[in-house]
Motif scaffolding. Structure first.
Motif, PDB file in Angstrom:
ATOM      1  N   ASP A 114      44.947  40.918  35.625  1.00 52.44           N
ATOM      2  CA  ASP A 114      44.185  40.328  36.732  1.00 52.44           C
ATOM      3  C   ASP A 114      44.382  38.815  36.717  1.00 52.44           C
ATOM      4  O   ASP A 114      44.524  38.216  35.655  1.00 52.44           O
ATOM      5  CB  ASP A 114      42.682  40.608  36.562  1.00 52.44           C
ATOM      6  N   TYR A 115      44.376  38.226  37.885  1.00 49.65           N
ATOM      7  CA  TYR A 115      44.472  36.770  38.004  1.00 49.65           C
ATOM      8  C   TYR A 115      43.317  36.252  38.845  1.00 49.65           C
ATOM      9  O   TYR A 115      42.751  36.989  39.652  1.00 49.65           O
ATOM     10  CB  TYR A 115      45.808  36.357  38.639  1.00 49.65           C
ATOM     11  N   GLU A 116      42.989  35.007  38.642  1.00 47.09           N
ATOM     12  CA  GLU A 116      41.920  34.387  39.415  1.00 47.09           C
ATOM     13  C   GLU A 116      42.415  33.051  39.965  1.00 47.09           C
ATOM     14  O   GLU A 116      42.978  32.244  39.225  1.00 47.09           O
ATOM     15  CB  GLU A 116      40.696  34.172  38.516  1.00 47.09           C
ATOM     16  N   ARG A 148      42.968  43.635  46.007  1.00 44.41           N
ATOM     17  CA  ARG A 148      43.354  44.729  45.123  1.00 44.41           C
ATOM     18  C   ARG A 148      44.881  44.836  45.017  1.00 44.41           C
ATOM     19  O   ARG A 148      45.584  44.792  46.029  1.00 44.41           O
ATOM     20  CB  ARG A 148      42.800  46.028  45.698  1.00 44.41           C
ATOM     21  N   LYS A 169      47.009  42.736  43.879  1.00 42.04           N
ATOM     22  CA  LYS A 169      47.811  41.523  44.077  1.00 42.04           C
ATOM     23  C   LYS A 169      47.943  40.691  42.793  1.00 42.04           C
ATOM     24  O   LYS A 169      48.377  39.545  42.829  1.00 42.04           O
ATOM     25  CB  LYS A 169      47.194  40.666  45.188  1.00 42.04           C
ATOM     26  N   ASN A 204      44.603  42.969  39.799  1.00 41.53           N
ATOM     27  CA  ASN A 204      43.955  42.460  41.003  1.00 41.53           C
ATOM     28  C   ASN A 204      43.937  40.938  40.993  1.00 41.53           C
ATOM     29  O   ASN A 204      44.047  40.318  39.941  1.00 41.53           O
ATOM     30  CB  ASN A 204      42.514  42.980  41.078  1.00 41.53           C
ATOM     31  N   TYR A 247      41.555  37.810  41.942  1.00 38.27           N
ATOM     32  CA  TYR A 247      40.217  37.351  42.310  1.00 38.27           C
ATOM     33  C   TYR A 247      40.361  35.981  42.951  1.00 38.27           C
ATOM     34  O   TYR A 247      40.977  35.090  42.376  1.00 38.27           O
ATOM     35  CB  TYR A 247      39.312  37.279  41.074  1.00 38.27           C
TER      36      TYR A 247
END
Lengths: 309, 108
Positions: free
Chosen positions: A125-127, A182, A184, A196, A198
């Motif tokens: 996941d990345y933010e 979602r 990405k 995902n 964020y």
């Protein structure tokens, strides 16, 4: 590839036991974990600490790391020939990757190889935070998002790949709104789901409006005679200017609500715009203006500080 | 380096706020906390489904999507600090309390 001294990062000797490594990691995690620390540099520091711990807590990874030898932190280096990190015929290009990518992939390629080779591995996941203008937030906008993720290419080599795509930010977002895109994030492997993304929405500072949830605030400067006599003044809004009737005797700091001229809400409603009065005088009055103010001062019986007595 | 083709996809965008909901399965998938652990969080009262009073089976529970943020943080803390399962409920209550206080602080 740049060398990172994982022992130095954790503040332990190269001969440290597993317990000492764990203890050092926990101490630093309490200090820098992004969900605990408010230090803006904490997240990057914790990433480094987590990366060091992920390698040194694992016996096989630690042995492979130790085999790389000792180099000054940040120095360019290449693993020695026949380095044990290259197992199962898997060769790495060592270009476009860093040490963390190498050891993250090492789990998949070596000691869990037989058991884990075909195990689905979800993508990371990345933010990200994206800044948008108030006008764009008002009407919805497209933003281009870019970040790099480690991925395997068609030859099975690990590389850092730039990810760029556009996402539509619908109208109705608020400052600080969080959204999730979602699939990405990083690519999953062996049939694992993609991670995902964020997305944090942050509004750029506007030259006129301040935002509080879905309401907007604007300072409305008035001349002393507009405040005293009342006036109809033009007030800018995101939907074009509107006329606001200011009653006679307006005070500084009074709030006038202009309904449904704020930011759109998710349920098709709309916030309000508040015009906050400020009574101002010219910094460079003409001689005639000064004479008239003097005349007013001489004849006025108004004392705004009467209640001080 | 070549850039990947730009994709324009927005069907999968999920709002994380109190106006949108996610299912139990989605919450597990997006937060990284298992279904069993989510059950334990509901049993402990730390996590309350929106439709708990409707006698729904847990498969049909749904939650405000903003809780993804706290439960994802809980998942990170669990993994990074190797936390015991029995402290997760307590930790979620504190995380939610911090989130609400920060939200109120930002409004001032």
């Amino acid at each position: 590839m740049k060398f990172k001294d994982y022992y130095e990062i954790l503040g332990v000797a190269r001969t440290a036991s597993s317990d000492e490594i764990k203890k050092a990691y926990r101490k630093l995690a309490h200090q820098y974990h992004p969900d605990v620390s408010k230090d803006p540099a904490g997240e990057a520091k914790f990433k480094e600490v987590g990366e060091a711990y992920a390698t040194l807590k694992d016996k096989e990874k630690r042995a492979a790391y130790d085999e790389l030898g000792r180099h000054p932190s940040g120095q360019e280096f290449r693993p020695p020939p026949n380095w044990s990190g290259q197992q199962n015929g898997q060769a790495y290009s060592f270009d476009d990757i860093d040490l963390s990518d190498l050891f993250a992939s090492f789990t998949k390629g070596s000691h869990h190889a037989q058991q884990g080779r075909n195990m689905p591995i979800p993508g990371q996941d990345y933010e990200l935070t994206t800044q948008i203008s108030l006008e764009d937030a008002y009407q919805g906008t497209m933003v281009e998002l870019s970040f790099t993720v480690p991925e395997y290419d068609s030859q099975g080599q690990l590389k850092r790949v730039p990810h760029t795509f556009k996402a539509r930010i619908p109208k109705g977002v608020t400052n600080g709104q969080k959204m999730l895109l979602r699939g990405k994030g990083g690519k999953g492997s062996n049939g694992g789901k993609d991670g995902n993304l964020y997305l944090n929405i942050s509004f750029l500072t506007h030259r006129l409006f301040r935002v509080v949830n879905h309401d907007l605030y604007i300072d409305l400067p008035l001349t002393p005679w507009e405040a005293a006599l009342g006036a109809t003044v033009k007030v800018p809004t995101l939907q074009g200017a509107v006329n606001l009737k200011v009653p006679a005797g307006a005070k500084s700091g009074q709030k006038f609500r202009i309904g449904k001229r704020g930011m759109p809400k998710h349920n098709h409603e709309q916030g309000d715009l508040y015009a906050v009065t400020q009574i101002v005088v010219s910094a460079n009055p003409t001689e005639q203006e000064l004479a008239l103010f003097k005349q007013l001062a001489d004849i006025s019986i108004f004392n705004p500080r009467e209640h001080f007595d | 380096m070549m850039k990947n083709a730009i994709n324009i996809e927005h069907s999968e965008l999920i709002w994380l706020d109190e106006h949108h909901e996610v299912s139990m399965g989605e919450l597990a998938e997006l937060s990284g906390i298992s279904i069993e652990e989510l059950h334990q969080l509901v049993e402990s009262g730390a996590l309350i489904p929106n439709n708990l009073t409707e006698n729904k089976l847990s498969d049909a529970w749904h939650f405000n999507s903003h809780c993804i943020v706290s439960i994802r943080a809980l998942s990170r803390l669990k993994n990074d600090f190797e936390l015991e399962p029995n402290v997760l409920g307590l930790m979620l209550i504190f995380l939610e309390r911090i989130r609400m206080l920060e939200h109120r602080l930002n409004k001032i």
